[in-house]
Design a protein around this motif. Structure first.
Motif, PDB file in Angstrom:
ATOM      1  N   GLY A  11       0.797  -1.219   0.000  1.00  0.00           N
ATOM      2  CA  GLY A  11       0.000   0.000   0.000  1.00  0.00           C
ATOM      3  C   GLY A  11       0.830   1.269   0.000  1.00  0.00           C
ATOM      4  O   GLY A  11       0.292   2.364  -0.096  1.00  0.00           O
ATOM      5  N   SER A  12       2.156   1.135   0.086  1.00  0.00           N
ATOM      6  CA  SER A  12       3.016   2.320   0.103  1.00  0.00           C
ATOM      7  C   SER A  12       3.507   2.649  -1.301  1.00  0.00           C
ATOM      8  O   SER A  12       3.582   1.788  -2.171  1.00  0.00           O
ATOM      9  CB  SER A  12       4.218   2.095   1.023  1.00  0.00           C
ATOM     10  N   VAL A  13       3.861   3.899  -1.493  1.00  0.00           N
ATOM     11  CA  VAL A  13       4.438   4.340  -2.765  1.00  0.00           C
ATOM     12  C   VAL A  13       5.760   3.619  -3.011  1.00  0.00           C
ATOM     13  O   VAL A  13       6.075   3.248  -4.139  1.00  0.00           O
ATOM     14  CB  VAL A  13       4.635   5.878  -2.756  1.00  0.00           C
ATOM     15  N   VAL A  14       6.520   3.391  -1.945  1.00  0.00           N
ATOM     16  CA  VAL A  14       7.808   2.712  -2.083  1.00  0.00           C
ATOM     17  C   VAL A  14       7.618   1.296  -2.626  1.00  0.00           C
ATOM     18  O   VAL A  14       8.339   0.877  -3.528  1.00  0.00           O
ATOM     19  CB  VAL A  14       8.567   2.689  -0.736  1.00  0.00           C
ATOM     20  N   SER A  15       6.653   0.564  -2.092  1.00  0.00           N
ATOM     21  CA  SER A  15       6.448  -0.811  -2.568  1.00  0.00           C
ATOM     22  C   SER A  15       6.058  -0.838  -4.045  1.00  0.00           C
ATOM     23  O   SER A  15       6.399  -1.765  -4.772  1.00  0.00           O
ATOM     24  CB  SER A  15       5.405  -1.546  -1.720  1.00  0.00           C
ATOM     25  N   GLU A  16       5.375   0.205  -4.491  1.00  0.00           N
ATOM     26  CA  GLU A  16       4.953   0.282  -5.893  1.00  0.00           C
ATOM     27  C   GLU A  16       6.095   0.677  -6.825  1.00  0.00           C
ATOM     28  O   GLU A  16       5.963   0.596  -8.037  1.00  0.00           O
ATOM     29  CB  GLU A  16       3.794   1.266  -6.028  1.00  0.00           C
ATOM     30  N   GLY A  17       7.227   1.047  -6.260  1.00  0.00           N
ATOM     31  CA  GLY A  17       8.386   1.423  -7.062  1.00  0.00           C
ATOM     32  C   GLY A  17       8.919   0.293  -7.925  1.00  0.00           C
ATOM     33  O   GLY A  17       9.647   0.522  -8.887  1.00  0.00           O
ATOM     34  N   ILE A  18       8.563  -0.932  -7.607  1.00  0.00           N
ATOM     35  CA  ILE A  18       9.007  -2.088  -8.392  1.00  0.00           C
ATOM     36  C   ILE A  18       8.223  -2.227  -9.698  1.00  0.00           C
ATOM     37  O   ILE A  18       8.689  -2.850 -10.649  1.00  0.00           O
ATOM     38  CB  ILE A  18       8.878  -3.391  -7.558  1.00  0.00           C
ATOM     39  N   ILE A  93       9.674 -13.908  -7.264  1.00  0.00           N
ATOM     40  CA  ILE A  93       9.046 -12.932  -6.380  1.00  0.00           C
ATOM     41  C   ILE A  93       9.808 -11.627  -6.584  1.00  0.00           C
ATOM     42  O   ILE A  93      11.043 -11.619  -6.556  1.00  0.00           O
ATOM     43  CB  ILE A  93       9.126 -13.358  -4.898  1.00  0.00           C
ATOM     44  N   ALA A  94       9.103 -10.535  -6.810  1.00  0.00           N
ATOM     45  CA  ALA A  94       9.736  -9.235  -7.040  1.00  0.00           C
ATOM     46  C   ALA A  94       9.179  -8.237  -6.036  1.00  0.00           C
ATOM     47  O   ALA A  94       7.969  -8.043  -5.954  1.00  0.00           O
ATOM     48  CB  ALA A  94       9.483  -8.760  -8.463  1.00  0.00           C
ATOM     49  N   MET A  95      10.082  -7.621  -5.275  1.00  0.00           N
ATOM     50  CA  MET A  95       9.669  -6.721  -4.201  1.00  0.00           C
ATOM     51  C   MET A  95      10.534  -5.476  -4.172  1.00  0.00           C
ATOM     52  O   MET A  95      11.698  -5.515  -4.552  1.00  0.00           O
ATOM     53  CB  MET A  95       9.812  -7.416  -2.838  1.00  0.00           C
ATOM     54  N   SER A  96       9.961  -4.404  -3.672  1.00  0.00           N
ATOM     55  CA  SER A  96      10.729  -3.202  -3.360  1.00  0.00           C
ATOM     56  C   SER A  96      11.159  -3.289  -1.912  1.00  0.00           C
ATOM     57  O   SER A  96      10.481  -3.896  -1.086  1.00  0.00           O
ATOM     58  CB  SER A  96       9.888  -1.949  -3.529  1.00  0.00           C
ATOM     59  N   LEU A 124      13.710 -10.959  -6.645  1.00  0.00           N
ATOM     60  CA  LEU A 124      14.266  -9.724  -7.175  1.00  0.00           C
ATOM     61  C   LEU A 124      13.896  -8.604  -6.222  1.00  0.00           C
ATOM     62  O   LEU A 124      12.715  -8.405  -5.919  1.00  0.00           O
ATOM     63  CB  LEU A 124      13.694  -9.446  -8.570  1.00  0.00           C
ATOM     64  N   VAL A 125      14.905  -7.891  -5.722  1.00  0.00           N
ATOM     65  CA  VAL A 125      14.672  -6.798  -4.772  1.00  0.00           C
ATOM     66  C   VAL A 125      15.222  -5.512  -5.360  1.00  0.00           C
ATOM     67  O   VAL A 125      16.368  -5.464  -5.812  1.00  0.00           O
ATOM     68  CB  VAL A 125      15.345  -7.096  -3.412  1.00  0.00           C
ATOM     69  N   VAL A 126      14.388  -4.470  -5.341  1.00  0.00           N
ATOM     70  CA  VAL A 126      14.776  -3.172  -5.885  1.00  0.00           C
ATOM     71  C   VAL A 126      14.529  -2.114  -4.819  1.00  0.00           C
ATOM     72  O   VAL A 126      13.487  -2.117  -4.169  1.00  0.00           O
ATOM     73  CB  VAL A 126      13.955  -2.843  -7.164  1.00  0.00           C
ATOM     74  N   ALA A 127      15.494  -1.232  -4.644  1.00  0.00           N
ATOM     75  CA  ALA A 127      15.318  -0.050  -3.806  1.00  0.00           C
ATOM     76  C   ALA A 127      15.037   1.103  -4.764  1.00  0.00           C
ATOM     77  O   ALA A 127      15.958   1.659  -5.353  1.00  0.00           O
ATOM     78  CB  ALA A 127      16.569   0.219  -2.982  1.00  0.00           C
ATOM     79  N   PRO A 128      13.764   1.437  -5.006  1.00  0.00           N
ATOM     80  CA  PRO A 128      13.388   2.353  -6.079  1.00  0.00           C
ATOM     81  C   PRO A 128      14.124   3.690  -6.097  1.00  0.00           C
ATOM     82  O   PRO A 128      14.524   4.152  -7.154  1.00  0.00           O
ATOM     83  CB  PRO A 128      11.893   2.570  -5.865  1.00  0.00           C
ATOM     84  N   GLY A 129      14.338   4.300  -4.977  1.00  0.00           N
ATOM     85  CA  GLY A 129      14.985   5.598  -4.962  1.00  0.00           C
ATOM     86  C   GLY A 129      16.479   5.546  -5.186  1.00  0.00           C
ATOM     87  O   GLY A 129      17.138   6.560  -5.325  1.00  0.00           O
ATOM     88  N   ARG A 130      17.026   4.356  -5.250  1.00  0.00           N
ATOM     89  CA  ARG A 130      18.477   4.207  -5.355  1.00  0.00           C
ATOM     90  C   ARG A 130      18.923   3.619  -6.677  1.00  0.00           C
ATOM     91  O   ARG A 130      20.069   3.305  -6.859  1.00  0.00           O
ATOM     92  CB  ARG A 130      18.970   3.307  -4.229  1.00  0.00           C
ATOM     93  N   VAL A 131      18.007   3.462  -7.617  1.00  0.00           N
ATOM     94  CA  VAL A 131      18.359   2.868  -8.907  1.00  0.00           C
ATOM     95  C   VAL A 131      18.703   3.954  -9.898  1.00  0.00           C
ATOM     96  O   VAL A 131      18.180   4.999  -9.912  1.00  0.00           O
ATOM     97  CB  VAL A 131      17.197   2.006  -9.442  1.00  0.00           C
TER      98      VAL A 131
END
Length: 131
Positions: A11-18, A93-96, A124-131
């Motif tokens: 439900g967070s904007v960060v999680s949707e970054g993926i 599984i792909a997650m932020s 797959l793990v992505v830190a959206p603000g750091r890519v």
């Protein structure tokens, strides 16, 4: 390669970054996507918003001609993510990650970390603000 990708959203904007990454990956590999919202019975929160958000995100992927569906589970988030991935036949599984710093915030309380440790599927793990 990856036929079905599970994308848990909290439900967070960060999680949707993926999602932009998953849209490109799913298009390129012709994968289907399962958007999962997990409502934890021990935490209060905007469950209705999470569910609606999952439906909205799957609709957005469908609009991009990606096979997508939204599911909702109730329980411990890491356990439910693993269970749904297995039940749905997902192979990725792909997650932020929220990218919190510090051992206690970043490791001990991280659903992403628990999924990475306990799932037999590639994650797959992505830190959206750091890519």
């Amino acid at each position: 390669m990856f036929e079905k990708i599970l994308v848990p959203l909290d439900g967070s904007v960060v999680s949707e970054g993926i999602l932009p990454f998953i849209a490109q990956l799913a298009k390129g590999l012709k994968s289907s996507v399962v958007i999962l919202s997990v409502c934890s019975p021990t935490k209060s929160g905007p469950a209705g918003l999470m569910i609606r958000g999952g439906l909205d995100k799957s609709d957005a992927l469908i609009a991009e001609e990606i096979a997508a569906e939204a599911l909702v589970a109730v329980g411990d988030p890491a356990s439910e993510i693993r269970r749904v991935a297995q039940d749905e036949g997902c192979d990725l599984i792909a997650m932020s990650t929220h990218g919190r710093s510090g051992f206690r915030k970043g490791i001990l309380h991280s659903v992403t970390y628990l999924v990475m440790l306990s799932s037999c599927l590639p994650t797959l793990v992505v830190a959206p603000g750091r890519v």
